[in-house]
Design a protein around this motif. Structure first.
Motif, PDB file in Angstrom:
ATOM      1  N   ARG A 175     -92.540   3.923 -51.802  1.00  0.00           N
ATOM      2  CA  ARG A 175     -93.492   2.811 -51.819  1.00  0.00           C
ATOM      3  C   ARG A 175     -94.894   3.287 -52.186  1.00  0.00           C
ATOM      4  N   HIS A 176     -95.322   4.376 -51.541  1.00  0.00           N
ATOM      5  CA  HIS A 176     -96.690   4.854 -51.711  1.00  0.00           C
ATOM      6  C   HIS A 176     -96.933   5.365 -53.128  1.00  0.00           C
ATOM      7  N   VAL A 177     -96.006   6.120 -53.654  1.00  0.00           N
ATOM      8  CA  VAL A 177     -96.202   6.729 -54.979  1.00  0.00           C
ATOM      9  C   VAL A 177     -96.056   5.712 -56.095  1.00  0.00           C
ATOM     10  N   THR A 178     -95.072   4.833 -56.002  1.00  0.00           N
ATOM     11  CA  THR A 178     -94.847   3.867 -57.090  1.00  0.00           C
ATOM     12  C   THR A 178     -95.741   2.646 -56.987  1.00  0.00           C
ATOM     13  N   GLY A 179     -96.184   2.307 -55.772  1.00  0.00           N
ATOM     14  CA  GLY A 179     -96.960   1.089 -55.588  1.00  0.00           C
ATOM     15  C   GLY A 179     -96.115  -0.171 -55.676  1.00  0.00           C
ATOM     16  N   ARG A 180     -94.799  -0.021 -55.551  1.00  0.00           N
ATOM     17  CA  ARG A 180     -93.891  -1.164 -55.667  1.00  0.00           C
ATOM     18  C   ARG A 180     -93.126  -1.372 -54.366  1.00  0.00           C
ATOM     19  N   GLU A 181     -92.492  -2.538 -54.251  1.00  0.00           N
ATOM     20  CA  GLU A 181     -91.688  -2.858 -53.077  1.00  0.00           C
ATOM     21  C   GLU A 181     -90.209  -2.910 -53.461  1.00  0.00           C
ATOM     22  N   ALA A 182     -89.349  -2.513 -52.526  1.00  0.00           N
ATOM     23  CA  ALA A 182     -87.909  -2.593 -52.755  1.00  0.00           C
ATOM     24  C   ALA A 182     -87.418  -4.018 -52.518  1.00  0.00           C
ATOM     25  N   VAL A 183     -86.425  -4.416 -53.292  1.00  0.00           N
ATOM     26  CA  VAL A 183     -85.838  -5.747 -53.186  1.00  0.00           C
ATOM     27  C   VAL A 183     -84.512  -5.695 -52.427  1.00  0.00           C
ATOM     28  N   TRP A 184     -83.687  -4.708 -52.759  1.00  0.00           N
ATOM     29  CA  TRP A 184     -82.409  -4.535 -52.059  1.00  0.00           C
ATOM     30  C   TRP A 184     -82.034  -3.064 -52.001  1.00  0.00           C
ATOM     31  N   VAL A 185     -81.113  -2.749 -51.074  1.00  0.00           N
ATOM     32  CA  VAL A 185     -80.623  -1.379 -50.940  1.00  0.00           C
ATOM     33  C   VAL A 185     -79.121  -1.408 -50.713  1.00  0.00           C
ATOM     34  N   VAL A 186     -78.487  -0.295 -51.057  1.00  0.00           N
ATOM     35  CA  VAL A 186     -77.103  -0.055 -50.653  1.00  0.00           C
ATOM     36  C   VAL A 186     -77.032   1.407 -50.240  1.00  0.00           C
ATOM     37  N   ALA A 187     -76.404   1.664 -49.086  1.00  0.00           N
ATOM     38  CA  ALA A 187     -76.434   3.010 -48.525  1.00  0.00           C
ATOM     39  C   ALA A 187     -75.075   3.375 -47.943  1.00  0.00           C
ATOM     40  N   ALA A 188     -74.837   4.686 -47.855  1.00  0.00           N
ATOM     41  CA  ALA A 188     -73.609   5.215 -47.273  1.00  0.00           C
ATOM     42  C   ALA A 188     -73.935   6.493 -46.524  1.00  0.00           C
ATOM     43  N   GLY A 189     -73.020   6.900 -45.631  1.00  0.00           N
ATOM     44  CA  GLY A 189     -73.250   8.109 -44.863  1.00  0.00           C
ATOM     45  C   GLY A 189     -71.954   8.821 -44.541  1.00  0.00           C
ATOM     46  N   SER A 190     -72.071  10.094 -44.146  1.00  0.00           N
ATOM     47  CA  SER A 190     -70.915  10.912 -43.777  1.00  0.00           C
ATOM     48  C   SER A 190     -71.131  11.488 -42.388  1.00  0.00           C
ATOM     49  N   ASP A 191     -70.086  11.431 -41.557  1.00  0.00           N
ATOM     50  CA  ASP A 191     -70.182  11.972 -40.198  1.00  0.00           C
ATOM     51  C   ASP A 191     -69.116  13.040 -39.961  1.00  0.00           C
ATOM     52  N   THR A 192     -68.794  13.805 -40.995  1.00  0.00           N
ATOM     53  CA  THR A 192     -67.720  14.799 -40.900  1.00  0.00           C
ATOM     54  C   THR A 192     -68.171  16.108 -40.267  1.00  0.00           C
ATOM     55  N   GLY A 193     -69.432  16.198 -39.867  1.00  0.00           N
ATOM     56  CA  GLY A 193     -69.939  17.426 -39.266  1.00  0.00           C
ATOM     57  C   GLY A 193     -69.699  17.454 -37.773  1.00  0.00           C
ATOM     58  N   ASP A 194     -70.695  17.920 -37.024  1.00  0.00           N
ATOM     59  CA  ASP A 194     -70.550  18.068 -35.580  1.00  0.00           C
ATOM     60  C   ASP A 194     -70.250  16.740 -34.896  1.00  0.00           C
ATOM     61  N   GLU A 195     -69.522  16.818 -33.807  1.00  0.00           N
ATOM     62  CA  GLU A 195     -69.131  15.637 -33.041  1.00  0.00           C
ATOM     63  C   GLU A 195     -70.342  14.855 -32.531  1.00  0.00           C
ATOM     64  N   MET A 196     -71.480  15.537 -32.333  1.00  0.00           N
ATOM     65  CA  MET A 196     -72.649  14.857 -31.771  1.00  0.00           C
ATOM     66  C   MET A 196     -73.108  13.684 -32.632  1.00  0.00           C
ATOM     67  N   PHE A 197     -72.882  13.747 -33.924  1.00  0.00           N
ATOM     68  CA  PHE A 197     -73.273  12.628 -34.784  1.00  0.00           C
ATOM     69  C   PHE A 197     -72.360  11.430 -34.562  1.00  0.00           C
ATOM     70  N   ARG A 198     -71.056  11.650 -34.554  1.00  0.00           N
ATOM     71  CA  ARG A 198     -70.120  10.555 -34.323  1.00  0.00           C
ATOM     72  C   ARG A 198     -70.314   9.951 -32.936  1.00  0.00           C
ATOM     73  N   ALA A 199     -70.606  10.797 -31.941  1.00  0.00           N
ATOM     74  CA  ALA A 199     -70.786  10.312 -30.576  1.00  0.00           C
ATOM     75  C   ALA A 199     -71.963   9.353 -30.467  1.00  0.00           C
ATOM     76  N   SER A 200     -72.947   9.506 -31.345  1.00  0.00           N
ATOM     77  CA  SER A 200     -74.135   8.638 -31.325  1.00  0.00           C
ATOM     78  C   SER A 200     -74.083   7.559 -32.389  1.00  0.00           C
ATOM     79  N   GLY A 201     -72.968   7.460 -33.111  1.00  0.00           N
ATOM     80  CA  GLY A 201     -72.875   6.476 -34.183  1.00  0.00           C
ATOM     81  C   GLY A 201     -73.769   6.800 -35.353  1.00  0.00           C
ATOM     82  N   ASP A 202     -74.116   8.071 -35.499  1.00  0.00           N
ATOM     83  CA  ASP A 202     -75.030   8.514 -36.561  1.00  0.00           C
ATOM     84  C   ASP A 202     -74.241   9.242 -37.644  1.00  0.00           C
ATOM     85  N   VAL A 203     -74.929   9.638 -38.682  1.00  0.00           N
ATOM     86  CA  VAL A 203     -74.346  10.433 -39.763  1.00  0.00           C
ATOM     87  C   VAL A 203     -75.236  11.642 -40.013  1.00  0.00           C
TER      88      VAL A 203
END
Length: 357
Positions: free
Chosen positions: A178-206
């Protein structure tokens, strides 16, 4: 001036050292939930420690720097605003969108500056990139790529209260875009992986995430982040336009090895060590950020990162997290708070009424 520091942990200790070197700071008062930690830090730097964080609000401060645990940010900032004390707060201002919106509204109503700690805004490379975009050097910007790669995960105890990879880490990339471009986002699409340590899956994180954002001028932006980049700390912003392209954060210490490998005897082994973490990579930016806050307290400059910007970055991070969980494109308008929508509607109606008159 008298500056208070709430929080004597890792980033607090770093900020305290910089504040003690600032010419305008006559006294630094340090407080922490652990009084012993505050005393130790203050003794090491020649500052003054207080027995409790509450004592800061009766100390006649000119400004307050908040580096306490994330869960304490909102209450400390709101107390400072109510007391008429300018605040610097490490992100996030609050743990959710509604809390951030309330702080923004209270600070705006009180006329008290609250500067949010997005240190990449003060990095020389990011600042130069912003100037280049604004000057039209790149022509029509069409692609932006940003990355935040940590060399190792944080402690397991940090994960549950962090807000997750997108709110805790990727939010820096989102603010930078936002700061560098001076523009605003309209939409996003995102994905994540939780195949590492169990602590991420336990918290619902990636531990690893990626996002695609579309800006309001058609520019496409990709963001990548991980907690497992053993080669070193790697944070970059790459911008591509119809006339030119540039990158911020690429230097001899960037932990990326060109292939094929350089031939023996070429001097490749003489490269300096890779960045070990954010305090190393952004040392100069942190100094500049706090220098800007001191200037703000002194009334010599405007606010370089107000709560309004923190709220917009939070919207983007929230949209990324929602997209990751629900596996779909998310319009940024979906995550804006009801109060924000109502306030915007009132502003738009007032503007239309002004035109009719």
């Amino acid at each position: 001036m008298r500056i208070g520091l709430a929080g004597a942990g890792r980033i607090g200790a770093r900020h305290a050292a910089a504040l003690c070197e600032a010419p305008d700071v006559e006294a630094l008062l340090v407080a922490d939930a652990d009084p012993g930690r505050a005393r130790e830090l203050a003794a090491r730097l020649g500052a003054r420690s207080l027995d409790a964080v509450d004592d800061l609000f009766a100390a006649g401060l000119d400004g307050l720097v908040v580096t306490a645990a994330t869960g304490a940010h909102a209450a400390l900032v709101r107390r400072a605003v109510a007391a008429g004390t300018p605040v610097f707060c490490e992100k996030p201002l609050a743990s959710d969108i509604d809390g951030t919106f309330q702080i923004m509204r209270e600070a705006r109503s009180a006329g008290i500056p609250v500067q949010v700690g997005f240190q990449r805004r003060f990095d020389a490379g990011y600042a130069a990139a912003r100037e280049a975009v604004a000057a039209g050097r790149l022509g029509r910007l069409h692609t932006v790529r940003s990355c935040s790669f940590d060399p190792a995960p944080p402690p397991a105890a940090y994960i549950p209260g962090s807000g997750g990879l997108f709110r805790d880490c990727v939010i820096h990339d989102l603010d930078s875009i936002r700061h560098v471009t001076g523009r605003e986002a309209v939409w996003v699409v995102a994905a994540g992986s939780d195949t590492g340590d169990e602590m991420f899956r336990a918290s619902g994180d990636v531990h690893t995430g990626a996002a695609l954002l579309a800006l309001d001028d058609g520019t496409l932006c990709t963001v990548g982040a991980t907690r497992y980049n053993a080669a070193g700390y790697d944070v970059r912003l790459e911008l591509f336009g119809s006339k030119d392209s540039l990158v911020a954060g690429l230097d001899d210490r960037t932990p990326a090895t060109p292939v094929p490998d350089a031939p023996p005897g070429s001097g490749a082994a003489a490269r300096p060590p890779a960045y070990g973490g954010f305090l190393d990579r952004f040392a100069a930016a942190y100094d500049a950020e706090l220098g800007a806050f001191i200037e703000l307290v002194a009334g010599r400059r405007g606010n370089p990162c107000p709560p309004e910007d923190a709220l917009e970055a939070f919207y983007l991070a929230e949209a990324c997290e929602l997209s990751r969980r629900e596996r779909r494109i998310v319009e940024i308008a979906e995550v804006r708070s009801e109060e924000a929508r109502s306030e915007e509607a009132r502003s738009q109606e007032a503007a239309r009424e002004g035109v009719r008159r």
